[in-house]
Write a protein that holds these residues in place. Structure first.
Motif, PDB file in Angstrom:
ATOM      1  N   THR A  52       0.759  -1.271   0.087  1.00  0.00           N
ATOM      2  CA  THR A  52       0.107  -0.035   0.066  1.00  0.00           C
ATOM      3  C   THR A  52       0.846   1.057  -0.027  1.00  0.00           C
ATOM      4  O   THR A  52       0.534   2.191  -0.689  1.00  0.00           O
ATOM      5  N   GLU A  53       2.026   1.265   0.877  1.00  0.00           N
ATOM      6  CA  GLU A  53       2.766   2.364   0.707  1.00  0.00           C
ATOM      7  C   GLU A  53       3.533   2.613  -0.550  1.00  0.00           C
ATOM      8  O   GLU A  53       3.511   3.751  -0.967  1.00  0.00           O
ATOM      9  N   ILE A  56       0.783   4.202  -2.674  1.00  0.00           N
ATOM     10  CA  ILE A  56       0.534   5.520  -2.509  1.00  0.00           C
ATOM     11  C   ILE A  56       1.768   6.458  -2.981  1.00  0.00           C
ATOM     12  O   ILE A  56       1.502   7.625  -3.381  1.00  0.00           O
ATOM     13  N   GLN A  57       2.894   5.788  -2.600  1.00  0.00           N
ATOM     14  CA  GLN A  57       3.982   6.905  -3.013  1.00  0.00           C
ATOM     15  C   GLN A  57       4.318   7.083  -4.593  1.00  0.00           C
ATOM     16  O   GLN A  57       4.804   8.001  -5.051  1.00  0.00           O
ATOM     17  N   ASN A  60       1.884  10.264  -4.561  1.00  0.00           N
ATOM     18  CA  ASN A  60       2.338  11.159  -3.364  1.00  0.00           C
ATOM     19  C   ASN A  60       3.390  10.649  -2.636  1.00  0.00           C
ATOM     20  O   ASN A  60       3.417   9.873  -1.844  1.00  0.00           O
ATOM     21  N   SER A  63       3.550  10.364   1.615  1.00  0.00           N
ATOM     22  CA  SER A  63       2.905   9.294   2.201  1.00  0.00           C
ATOM     23  C   SER A  63       3.693   8.154   2.498  1.00  0.00           C
ATOM     24  O   SER A  63       4.556   7.970   1.837  1.00  0.00           O
ATOM     25  N   PHE A  78      -0.901  10.101   4.913  1.00  0.00           N
ATOM     26  CA  PHE A  78      -1.211  10.551   3.445  1.00  0.00           C
ATOM     27  C   PHE A  78      -0.891  12.035   3.500  1.00  0.00           C
ATOM     28  O   PHE A  78      -1.419  12.747   4.447  1.00  0.00           O
ATOM     29  N   ASN A  79       0.033  12.475   2.796  1.00  0.00           N
ATOM     30  CA  ASN A  79       0.311  13.935   2.981  1.00  0.00           C
ATOM     31  C   ASN A  79       0.872  14.134   4.124  1.00  0.00           C
ATOM     32  O   ASN A  79       0.662  15.361   4.767  1.00  0.00           O
ATOM     33  N   SER A 133      -5.273   1.988  -0.657  1.00  0.00           N
ATOM     34  CA  SER A 133      -4.334   3.283  -1.189  1.00  0.00           C
ATOM     35  C   SER A 133      -5.745   4.303  -1.556  1.00  0.00           C
ATOM     36  O   SER A 133      -5.365   5.280  -1.023  1.00  0.00           O
ATOM     37  N   SER A 136      -7.613   5.628   1.735  1.00  0.00           N
ATOM     38  CA  SER A 136      -6.827   6.468   2.593  1.00  0.00           C
ATOM     39  C   SER A 136      -6.571   7.933   1.784  1.00  0.00           C
ATOM     40  O   SER A 136      -6.797   8.937   2.644  1.00  0.00           O
ATOM     41  N   ALA A 137      -6.595   8.024   0.376  1.00  0.00           N
ATOM     42  CA  ALA A 137      -6.506   9.401  -0.149  1.00  0.00           C
ATOM     43  C   ALA A 137      -7.917   9.895  -0.005  1.00  0.00           C
ATOM     44  O   ALA A 137      -7.852  11.294   0.433  1.00  0.00           O
ATOM     45  N   PHE A 140      -8.484  11.443   3.340  1.00  0.00           N
ATOM     46  CA  PHE A 140      -7.625  12.604   3.628  1.00  0.00           C
ATOM     47  C   PHE A 140      -8.288  13.760   3.067  1.00  0.00           C
ATOM     48  O   PHE A 140      -8.548  14.884   3.754  1.00  0.00           O
TER      49      PHE A 140
END
Length: 182
Positions: A52-53, A56-57, A60, A63, A78-79, A133, A136-137, A140
């Motif tokens: 997931t990391e 997301i990266q 972003n 994150s 996230f951010n 992913s 989480s966005a 946020f």
């Protein structure tokens, strides 16, 4: 009574195979989880967190995940804002066990069944990582919708995928698949 067993034999066979497979796989998974210390993350959840990391990266760079030192979960940022935790229930293993149990209970040829289980489990895993992913966005950007997103929309998404895979299995590959060539 015997005539009812004969009449409903396919249904009873499905139910017994489904529940036996589900119980055995759940027991094995629970034994696997019992091998971890009380406040340590199991390796499946760790892998989901790491994947997931990575996803997301891609979109972003601020994150990341961070393992809790006191509880068995990872914190998802996230951010650079803490938005969620990834716990054992987020790794989709229980969903995969449900998927496998259904496919086994409607099994077809051994090779086809095993390949479908492997491919379907991989699809569920990847879509679950994407689900976390995106969730989480969305949390946020839309924090007030978090209960709806987490408890309604995304469970519908993941179980909808499983349902579609089941339909594909039953209609095309199981021993009950239509043999018509229309």
């Amino acid at each position: 009574m015997k005539k009812y067993f004969i009449l409903y034999k396919p249904f009873l066979l499905f139910l017994s195979t489904f529940f036996l497979t589900y119980i055995v796989l759940t027991f094995l998974y629970q034994q696997f989880l019992n091998g971890f210390e009380e406040n340590k993350i199991d390796s499946f959840t760790r892998m989901v967190s790491d994947n997931t990391e990575q996803v997301i990266q891609l979109f972003n760079q601020q994150s990341y995940i961070e393992e809790s030192t006191t509880h068995p979960y990872t914190k998802l940022f996230f951010n650079s804002k803490y938005v969620a935790r990834i716990v054992e229930g987020c790794n989709a293993i229980s969903v995969i066990i449900l998927f496998i149990s259904f496919v086994v209970s409607f099994s077809g040829k051994l090779k086809t069944t095993l390949l479908f289980i492997l491919g379907g489990s991989l699809i569920i895993y990847v879509l679950n990582v994407l689900r976390i992913s995106v969730l989480s966005a969305l949390i946020f950007y839309f924090p007030k919708y978090e209960p709806f997103l987490h408890e309604v929309l995304f469970p519908l998404y993941i179980y909808g995928v499983v349902f579609m895979l089941w339909l594909i299995w039953v209609r095309n590959f199981s021993r009950y698949a239509s043999k018509d060539t229309k």
